[in-house]
Design an enzyme around this catalytic site. Structure first.
Site, PDB file in Angstrom:
ATOM      1  N   CYS A   7       0.872  -1.178   0.000  1.00 28.82           N
ATOM      2  CA  CYS A   7       0.000   0.000   0.000  1.00 28.82           C
ATOM      3  C   CYS A   7       0.914   1.235   0.000  1.00 28.82           C
ATOM      4  O   CYS A   7       2.078   1.141  -0.365  1.00 28.82           O
ATOM      5  CB  CYS A   7      -0.986  -0.017   1.166  1.00 28.82           C
ATOM      6  SG  CYS A   7      -0.292   0.158   2.822  1.00 28.82           S
ATOM      7  N   ARG A  13      -3.328  -0.800   5.299  1.00 35.97           N
ATOM      8  CA  ARG A  13      -3.881  -1.866   4.466  1.00 35.97           C
ATOM      9  C   ARG A  13      -2.945  -3.048   4.273  1.00 35.97           C
ATOM     10  O   ARG A  13      -3.348  -4.193   4.503  1.00 35.97           O
ATOM     11  CB  ARG A  13      -4.288  -1.298   3.094  1.00 35.97           C
ATOM     12  CG  ARG A  13      -5.411  -0.281   3.190  1.00 35.97           C
ATOM     13  CD  ARG A  13      -5.620   0.466   1.895  1.00 35.97           C
ATOM     14  NE  ARG A  13      -4.496   1.364   1.619  1.00 35.97           N
ATOM     15  CZ  ARG A  13      -4.343   2.076   0.510  1.00 35.97           C
ATOM     16  NH1 ARG A  13      -5.238   1.983  -0.452  1.00 35.97           N
ATOM     17  NH2 ARG A  13      -3.321   2.881   0.360  1.00 35.97           N
ATOM     18  N   ASP A 121      -8.131   3.670   1.385  1.00 37.73           N
ATOM     19  CA  ASP A 121      -7.188   3.947   2.471  1.00 37.73           C
ATOM     20  C   ASP A 121      -7.986   4.431   3.677  1.00 37.73           C
ATOM     21  O   ASP A 121      -8.600   5.492   3.633  1.00 37.73           O
ATOM     22  CB  ASP A 121      -6.179   5.010   2.036  1.00 37.73           C
ATOM     23  CG  ASP A 121      -5.041   5.176   3.018  1.00 37.73           C
ATOM     24  OD1 ASP A 121      -5.178   4.745   4.190  1.00 37.73           O
ATOM     25  OD2 ASP A 121      -4.003   5.738   2.632  1.00 37.73           O
TER      26      ASP A 121
END
Length: 150
Positions: A7, A13, A121
């Site tokens: 990420c 994440r 996100d």
């Protein structure tokens, strides 16, 4: 098999994706790691909200530390899963050839290969965002595991 989850900052994440997949596979056969395309948080623990949602489902990700994605990761991993299109584009831009570029996939394409879906996100959102991300990643990791087991 070696799988890398990527990420942006490697604190929300991708640590969740790493932890979830690790919880579903044997470390004897599958190695899982994570990284970020930006080195903002290098050496830091995952976000406390990612740690909390993982813990809620019996997964401990507190052994992870943020690191930046490196070109040599193409040599070290068989599959590189990007959490969103921006990360995907940044990783592919670092690839040195078609073989390396072909290792990069969008993780949610495991659920629906017909479109490029982004894992949102959750950094600037609340707890619910982390729960939603967990559920998306858990579902994608189930598909990854079924493919590994075939």
């Amino acid at each position: 098999m070696k799988i890398l989850m990527v990420c942006l900052g490697n604190i929300c994440r991708s640590p969740l994706a790493e932890g979830i997949l690790k919880s579903k596979v044997s470390s004897e056969y599958v190695q899982v790691d994570s990284a970020g395309t930006a080195g903002y948080h290098e050496g830091e623990l995952p976000d406390k909200r990612s740690i909390a949602v993982a813990k809620k489902y019996g997964i401990d990700i507190t052994d992870q530390r943020s690191r930046k994605f490196l070109v040599k990761d193409f040599e070290n991993f068989d599959v590189i899963y990007a959490m969103d299109e921006s990360n995907y584009d940044n990783i592919v831009a670092l690839s040195r050839n078609k073989e390396e570029a072909n290792k990069v996939k969008m993780i949610l394409q495991e659920l629906d290969s017909s479109q490029k879906l982004n894992v949102p996100d959750p950094y600037y959102g609340g707890e619910l965002g982390f729960e939603n991300v967990y559920q998306m990643l858990n579902e994608a990791c189930e598909v990854i595991v079924s493919k590994i087991n075939k």
